[in-house]
Structures are given as structure tokens and as C-alpha cells.
Scaffold this motif. Sequence first.
Motif, short mmCIF file in Angstrom:
data_model
loop_
_atom_site.label_atom_id
_atom_site.label_comp_id
_atom_site.label_asym_id
_atom_site.label_seq_id
_atom_site.Cartn_x
_atom_site.Cartn_y
_atom_site.Cartn_z
N LEU A 20 -3.26 -12.67 -11.12
CA LEU A 20 -1.98 -13.19 -10.76
C LEU A 20 -1.06 -12.01 -10.02
O LEU A 20 -0.53 -12.33 -9.11
N VAL A 21 -1.15 -10.89 -11.05
CA VAL A 21 -0.34 -9.84 -10.14
C VAL A 21 -0.83 -9.20 -8.81
O VAL A 21 -0.08 -9.23 -7.85
N LEU A 22 -2.17 -9.20 -8.70
CA LEU A 22 -2.74 -8.92 -7.55
C LEU A 22 -2.56 -9.91 -6.40
O LEU A 22 -2.01 -9.60 -5.30
N TRP A 23 -2.66 -11.29 -6.64
CA TRP A 23 -2.55 -12.16 -5.63
C TRP A 23 -0.88 -12.22 -5.31
O TRP A 23 -0.61 -12.43 -4.16
N THR A 24 -0.24 -11.97 -6.26
CA THR A 24 1.53 -11.93 -6.06
C THR A 24 1.67 -11.01 -4.75
O THR A 24 2.37 -10.91 -3.88
N LEU A 25 1.07 -9.74 -5.28
CA LEU A 25 1.34 -8.66 -4.38
C LEU A 25 0.87 -8.83 -2.96
O LEU A 25 1.50 -8.37 -1.88
N CYS A 26 -0.50 -9.17 -2.99
CA CYS A 26 -1.00 -9.74 -1.33
C CYS A 26 -0.24 -10.63 -0.66
O CYS A 26 0.03 -10.62 0.48
N SER A 27 0.45 -11.61 -1.50
CA SER A 27 0.95 -12.95 -0.77
C SER A 27 2.52 -12.37 -0.35
O SER A 27 2.98 -12.79 0.79
N VAL A 28 2.93 -11.20 -0.99
CA VAL A 28 4.15 -10.47 -0.47
C VAL A 28 3.93 -9.53 0.61
O VAL A 28 4.67 -9.43 1.60
N LEU A 29 3.08 -8.86 0.56
CA LEU A 29 2.72 -7.66 1.42
C LEU A 29 2.14 -7.99 2.70
O LEU A 29 2.24 -7.55 3.62
N LEU A 30 1.17 -9.16 2.49
CA LEU A 30 0.50 -9.43 3.81
C LEU A 30 1.28 -9.95 5.12
O LEU A 30 1.23 -9.38 6.12
N PRO A 31 2.35 -10.87 4.67
CA PRO A 31 3.33 -11.12 5.89
C PRO A 31 4.10 -10.15 6.32
O PRO A 31 4.23 -9.91 7.70
N VAL A 32 4.50 -9.14 5.52
CA VAL A 32 5.46 -7.99 5.96
C VAL A 32 4.59 -7.18 6.66
O VAL A 32 4.88 -6.68 7.74
N LEU A 33 3.04 -6.93 6.20
CA LEU A 33 2.22 -6.16 7.23
C LEU A 33 1.91 -6.86 8.66
O LEU A 33 1.95 -6.26 9.77
N ILE A 34 1.80 -8.15 8.82
CA ILE A 34 1.74 -8.86 9.76
C ILE A 34 2.59 -8.67 10.82
O ILE A 34 2.83 -8.58 12.01
N THR A 35 4.01 -8.93 9.91
CA THR A 35 5.26 -8.59 10.87
C THR A 35 5.21 -7.57 11.34
O THR A 35 5.81 -7.40 12.82
N LEU A 36 5.12 -6.39 10.68
CA LEU A 36 5.41 -4.98 11.25
C LEU A 36 4.21 -4.62 12.43
O LEU A 36 4.44 -4.18 13.40
N TRP A 37 2.98 -5.39 12.25
CA TRP A 37 2.01 -5.12 13.35
C TRP A 37 2.19 -5.97 14.70
O TRP A 37 2.33 -5.56 15.72
N CYS A 38 3.03 -6.97 14.62
CA CYS A 38 3.28 -7.82 15.51
C CYS A 38 4.48 -7.09 16.23
O CYS A 38 4.62 -7.14 17.50
N SER A 39 5.52 -6.70 15.51
CA SER A 39 6.62 -5.79 16.16
C SER A 39 6.13 -4.64 16.85
O SER A 39 6.72 -4.36 17.75
N LEU A 40 5.16 -3.99 16.27
CA LEU A 40 4.68 -2.64 17.00
C LEU A 40 3.76 -3.16 18.22
O LEU A 40 4.20 -2.59 19.16
N GLN A 41 3.16 -4.25 18.19
CA GLN A 41 2.55 -4.94 19.37
C GLN A 41 3.52 -5.09 20.59
O GLN A 41 3.31 -4.80 21.64
#
Length: 541
Positions: A20-41
Motif C-alpha cells: 500500500l505504501v509503495l502504490w501510494t508513492l507511485c501514484s503521487v510521484l508518477l504524475p509529478v514526474l510526468i508533469t516535469l517531463w512535459c514541462s522540460l519538453q
Amino acid sequence: MEGDQRTSPPTRGLLPDGHLVLWTLCSVLLPVLITLWCSLQRSRRQLHRRDIFRKSKHGWRDTDLFSHPTYCCVCAQHILQGAFCDCCGLRVDEGCLKKADKRFQCKEIMLKNDSRAADAMPHHWIRGNVPLCSSCVVCKQQCGSQPKLCDYRCVWCQKTVHDECMKSSLKNEKCDFGEFKNLIIPPGYLTSINQMRKDKKTDYEALASKFGKQWTPLIILANSRSGTNMGEGLLGEFRILLNPVQVFDVTKTPPIKALQLCTLLPYHSVRVLVCGGDGTVGWVLDAVDEMKIKGQEKYIPQVAVLPLGTGNDLSNTLGWGTGYAGEIPVAQVLRNVMEADGVKLDRWKVQVTNKGYYNLRKPKEFTMNNYFSIGPDALMALNFHAHREKAPSLFSSRILNKLELDGERVELPNLEGIIVLNIGYWGGGCRLWEGMGDETYPLARHDDGLLEVVGVYGSFHCAQIQVKLANPFRIGQAHTVRLILKCSMMPMQVDGEPWAQGPCTVTITHKTHALMLYFSGEQSDDDISSTSDQEDAKEAE
């Protein structure tokens, strides 16, 4: 055995908690990483686009949404956002920008060589995105009506032609620069001028004679910050219809520098269109005065106005209206400039000399085109509320304040403000001197060398005058106005530029004339009534 079985369930419950902790971290970090990648592009794309814009000969500007159905000039696909050239009119998708920049040539402001005649050059055809109101030069039917990239437009004469009507003879035909040929500076002319300067020849008149006396080249001076940044869009529209070398943004190129183009054109033929407020017009007229000082009087242009922002009393006086918000096409604005007539505008020197034995500062000098005022009118411009509370009546004493018209002392009633007018309009469209009612007064003119002086009793009186419920106190007309003020700090203004002023002497004298353009095609109700009054007076004589 039974004790071991009782302790085993808690051990198995730890694994679900870890997942549960692992999935919670993924659900929080993944959108942040996608947003950062889109901003970089996005940042990389913006840097790449800006690099193309900087190196390109096109006048590229990006947009998030085209205002009408648009098709990419490279891939021919329908696009909602991308870039467009505000000189030649190309429209392109962001992904095709680099290809379009290499494949298509922009308007030539100057030809590469002088092998072609100064007044003749072939059409410059651009395919697609032609105006819907255009018609084919061959078959006379509507162009650009199909939902795809189709038909051609010449970036100089603005003629359009269907794909199927385009002929080889039409491609090689000489362009006549179309409806606005008398306003356009042809690229070939500038090429010939450049060659003459290299040969140390200055006989520009002989070169200009090929275009005839009807050639009145137009220079656009637009303030991109005026009218809620509307000036920036107007710059692009004028570049499409004219030679881009004729169009200047005064926030980037000062008027005195832009007006040097007049020295390459025929004597007494150039017209200037100022797109901005009264302040921008004054800035340009000051630059024209500098040309006189430099001995360039034969190159002095006639000045028209496209009013942006609010107020614009000078523009209204000259028949150009109180404001422009795109209600008429830019092409019609150019037609109005061609139809306008030349008039003179008085310009006045306002000298403010501070009182005091120990005052070593030089007198302040201003140039006035519209009006000078002191009192409630200037107070509203300055928003000087603290002073208003301390001194509610600025002209309550006849002993401390004096007014002289042409050297003669004038007795003042209990006024709070004085307004000295050079033009017919004041306060955003009010004809202050003529006023209202049956009482007749000489019409205010902007070229008679006379100033109209009126008084107001307060802010409420000013408001009544603007809604035509009251008349000002008319003091008189004069060639010279002198005002002696011995009060404390008070608001003053010259052409909408306010400041706080202490005891002083204000002297207003005639400075020079400016050559303006008056457009009589559209008249307001006040203009019509004033004209009829003037005609009635002539008939009575």
C-alpha cells in the motif's frame, strides 16, 4: 502448537501494508514526474522555436488559437495553433515551422540587385488561407471557400487566384502593388536608392518621378502598448498590406529615427499614420520639430491619427474619431488616409516659472497640442485627493491670482479651475467652447493662432459640462495667455500629463504649426451641428 498458530496472522498482515505504501508513492510521484517531463519538453520546444524566430527572415509570431479555419502551408493539415508570419501571412503548424522557414521566402523589403526596374517586380504568390471575401482575378469567383489549403494570394497587391486558374503567364506577370500602390514603398525603389548612395548621388526626385505625383508613401508609427496592446496586432496587419520597412513600433524605434526614412522619399509627399493616444501623437510631432531644427523642412510629413486607448481629443478634432477597436478593417483605414485633406495644427509653448528669490532652476517648458488646465480637470488626472481636501477652492481669491489675455488683465469670478484650449474637443469628446444653448460663440479652430480660455466652478460643474447640462464660464480668446498663481501646491496638466505645482507664472505662446491630415468622411453629431452653425453664420453675412 496452538500458540504458534495464534501468532502467525499478524506476520502476514505486514505485506499488504508495504504494498500500500509503495502504490501510494507511485501514484503521487508518477504524475509529478510526468508533469516535469512535459514541462522540460515544452521548454525545449519553446527554445527551439525562439531560435528559429531569431534567425529567420520571416516575422514569425506564435498563437495558441487561430481566429478562423487555418491550414498549414507545409503539411496542408487543419491547425488550431502554431505560428504565422505577420509580413507575408504564412500559417504553419509548430512541427512544420523549420521546413516552412527554409522553403518559403518572405517579403523582400529591398531587392538583392537593381537589375529590375524600381517600380516593377513579379508577383509573390503564397498558397492557402486567403481571405474569404476575396475573388479570383481570372474567373471573378470567390476564393478560399474550400475547407483545405487552396488558392493563391500575392503578398504585395493582395490579388487572389484559384489553383485551377493559375497560369504560367500569371506567375511571371509584373505586380502593380494593387489598391495601395500609392502608399507602398516598392523594394526596387529602395534598391535604387541604395545604389545611388553608393555612387554618391542624391537625385532622388528623378527616381521618384516614375511613380507620379499621386505617390504619397505612408509611414506607420504604432505604439504597441496603446489600446490594451492592440497596437501590436495592427503592426502585423500593416506589414501585410505595405512594405514592412514602412512600419515601426515606436517603443522599439523612436519616432525621430523612424522619420529619417522621409529623407529618402520625394519632397512634401510623405504621410505618417500614428497609431496610439494623444501622447504618442505629441511624441511624433516633437520628432517632426526636431527635423525642422536639422534643416529637413522639405521632408516634413503630414500626420494622420488612428486613435487607440481612451480620450483622443486631438484625433476627434481631426475627424479620426475617439477610439479604434477594430470596427473597420485596416484596409479601410488606409483608404481613409488616402482620402484625407491636409490642415494645420497650432502648437504652443507652455512656460512655467517658479516663484521665489532663491529659485535657480530653469523654467519648465512644455509643448501643448490640445489643452492646458489647472484645477479640478487636472486634479482628476493627477488623482490628487490629499490636496483637494486641503484646498477645495483653487481660485477663490482675486487678489492672489491673475489672468492676462494678450497683455490685458481679466477679472475672474470665484472659479476653481481654468482650461486653455487649442482644439475643439476636451474631456473625451465634449465641445467645451461652443457649449450648448442658443447663445452663439465663434467656433474653436485649431489653426487660427488663437486659444480659447474658459473657467469651471468645480468638479461637479465639469461633470455637468461633459453630459451637456451646463456651459463653462467663457473668459475669452487670445494669442497669448499669462497666469500668475500665488497659491500653495495645486494640480496642473498639459495634454493629459499632470503634476503638482507651487506658486508660479504660466505663459502660453505660439510655437509652430504641424501639418496634419483631416478626415471628413465620418462626422459626429457635434461636428454636423457645428458645421451647420458655421454655414448659417455665413449666410447671415
